[in-house]
Scaffold this motif. Sequence first.
Motif, PDB file in Angstrom:
ATOM      1  N   ALA A  81     -16.444  -7.645  -8.443  1.00 41.74           N
ATOM      2  CA  ALA A  81     -16.897  -6.306  -8.064  1.00 41.74           C
ATOM      3  C   ALA A  81     -15.754  -5.300  -7.910  1.00 41.74           C
ATOM      4  CB  ALA A  81     -17.739  -6.371  -6.792  1.00 41.74           C
ATOM      5  N   PRO A  82     -14.670  -5.608  -7.162  1.00 43.72           N
ATOM      6  CA  PRO A  82     -13.586  -4.617  -7.044  1.00 43.72           C
ATOM      7  C   PRO A  82     -12.947  -4.281  -8.390  1.00 43.72           C
ATOM      8  CG  PRO A  82     -13.390  -6.280  -5.327  1.00 43.72           C
ATOM      9  CD  PRO A  82     -14.432  -6.769  -6.280  1.00 43.72           C
ATOM     10  N   ILE A 348      -1.250  -6.322 -13.361  1.00 38.83           N
ATOM     11  CA  ILE A 348      -0.052  -6.339 -12.531  1.00 38.83           C
ATOM     12  C   ILE A 348       0.527  -4.929 -12.584  1.00 38.83           C
ATOM     13  CG2 ILE A 348       2.267  -7.282 -12.234  1.00 38.83           C
ATOM     14  CD1 ILE A 348       1.279  -9.818 -13.677  1.00 38.83           C
ATOM     15  N   VAL A 349       0.479  -4.232 -11.449  1.00 35.07           N
ATOM     16  CA  VAL A 349       0.859  -2.823 -11.438  1.00 35.07           C
ATOM     17  C   VAL A 349       1.588  -2.497 -10.141  1.00 35.07           C
ATOM     18  CG1 VAL A 349       0.063  -0.431 -11.725  1.00 35.07           C
ATOM     19  CG2 VAL A 349      -1.281  -2.300 -12.694  1.00 35.07           C
ATOM     20  N   LEU A 390      -4.988  -0.163  -6.135  1.00 39.71           N
ATOM     21  CA  LEU A 390      -4.089  -1.105  -6.808  1.00 39.71           C
ATOM     22  C   LEU A 390      -3.587  -2.213  -5.899  1.00 39.71           C
ATOM     23  CD1 LEU A 390      -1.932   1.404  -8.902  1.00 39.71           C
ATOM     24  CD2 LEU A 390      -3.980   0.140  -9.621  1.00 39.71           C
ATOM     25  N   ASP A 391      -4.007  -2.216  -4.640  1.00 37.00           N
ATOM     26  CA  ASP A 391      -3.447  -3.178  -3.681  1.00 37.00           C
ATOM     27  C   ASP A 391      -3.664  -4.629  -4.096  1.00 37.00           C
ATOM     28  OD1 ASP A 391      -2.434  -1.183  -2.104  1.00 37.00           O
ATOM     29  OD2 ASP A 391      -4.007  -1.285  -0.578  1.00 37.00           O
ATOM     30  N   LYS A 392      -4.772  -4.921  -4.766  1.00 39.84           N
ATOM     31  CA  LYS A 392      -5.052  -6.300  -5.186  1.00 39.84           C
ATOM     32  C   LYS A 392      -4.221  -6.732  -6.390  1.00 39.84           C
ATOM     33  CE  LYS A 392      -9.912  -6.464  -3.705  1.00 39.84           C
ATOM     34  NZ  LYS A 392      -9.847  -7.695  -2.911  1.00 39.84           N
ATOM     35  N   TYR A 393      -3.496  -5.809  -6.989  1.00 39.24           N
ATOM     36  CA  TYR A 393      -2.898  -6.071  -8.301  1.00 39.24           C
ATOM     37  C   TYR A 393      -1.385  -5.898  -8.314  1.00 39.24           C
ATOM     38  CZ  TYR A 393      -7.835  -5.179  -9.018  1.00 39.24           C
ATOM     39  OH  TYR A 393      -9.197  -5.210  -8.903  1.00 39.24           O
TER      40      TYR A 393
END
Length: 400
Positions: A81-82, A348-349, A390-393
């Motif tokens: 979902a995110p 990846i950012v 972008l925190d998850k990545y």
Amino acid sequence: MSRRNVLLSAAVTSIGAKPFYLQASSKKRKVGVVGGGILGAAVAAFLARAGTDVILFEKARPANGATSKSVAWINAIVNDAPYMQLRSKSLAAWHEDDARWKMNVLWGGSINWANDSKKASLQSKAEILRQMGGKPRFISSSEITHEIPQILPGDNVQFAFETFTDGHVDPVIATYRYLEVAKEYGASILYPCEVTKIRMQGNQCVGVETTKGEFALDDLVVASGTDTPTLLALVDRKLTLAHKPGLVVQTTPRPFFTKKVFEASSILEFKQYADGRFLTSFTGGPPDLPVHHDIRKSRIEYPNDALRYQHGAMLIERTAQYMPDIAEAQPAKILIGFRPYPLDNRPIVGWVPGIRNLYVMVTHSGVTLAPILARYATKEILKNVNVSDLDKYRPSRFIF
């Protein structure tokens, strides 16, 4: 002076309007971008549009790597979902860029179907899409053929849905359009120009050495696809990407009949360009056979033309089971796409750990995500802010 001392201003609505960031100093920040694929081109365009002095370094020619081998299906369909939300935002950004800069996107939606083994996964994607307001239309195999007589999903379809918001693009044309925008805002596009050294002072990048000379920089963005691990090794950082070669065939033109993208049970993806060319691709890598050993192990092209044409004919034959018209076309390009594939298949950012002004961007979904990642990277680089989407990545997942 702050490393990224800039002020946010109003968004532009055309190429000729003033940029949406205004530099707080008369001295422009100089930002290098390594990589001339669609992701590097997009971030170069947005950085230049923001008033930054941009230099893009491409070792061969623009869109030469994974970009030119992409299906270039712009979609939000993932089982997360995110991540679907991030991709949905990028679809909206694609609409903005297409309207502003004429990216020639075909907005026709998609049709996705699954056999028994893939049914549960596709149902999950459809449910997440429905919960997020995507409004998938559940459809049978016969209804697909009734809607588009040239498409024959067959009798094994256990679940299928249609979307109406997806699009697709010629990724090479889109990349060059972003580069044109970047140049209109003053960016320099250098190719062939390979970065051979990243010059450091302490924990800060101060410039690069290239095959066209040395360049002093305030910030450096690495958006170089499968070459990203090699670039990061220049600053003693390790990144491992999954090795995911994929077969892609582009054909000679046939009469145009559809704007849609089709996915057949997570095995094949195929579409038709506006000029009538077909593109078809295996979504997975080559099977573990002796003839594929070298390709499965490293980035190499076909060892001979006979194997290339054998694979091209096989993919066209497989696709013709669902879209018979492709059998009347001839293969124009038979390509192996070496995809920049993070180990968890998520982008990846962000800033490279331990280096204060080296920013990295690498993702398998470069075409879908290019507009939103370019916007977010520009904010993070020039405003010195954190974009929470972008925190998850972040690079700390895989870069050490």
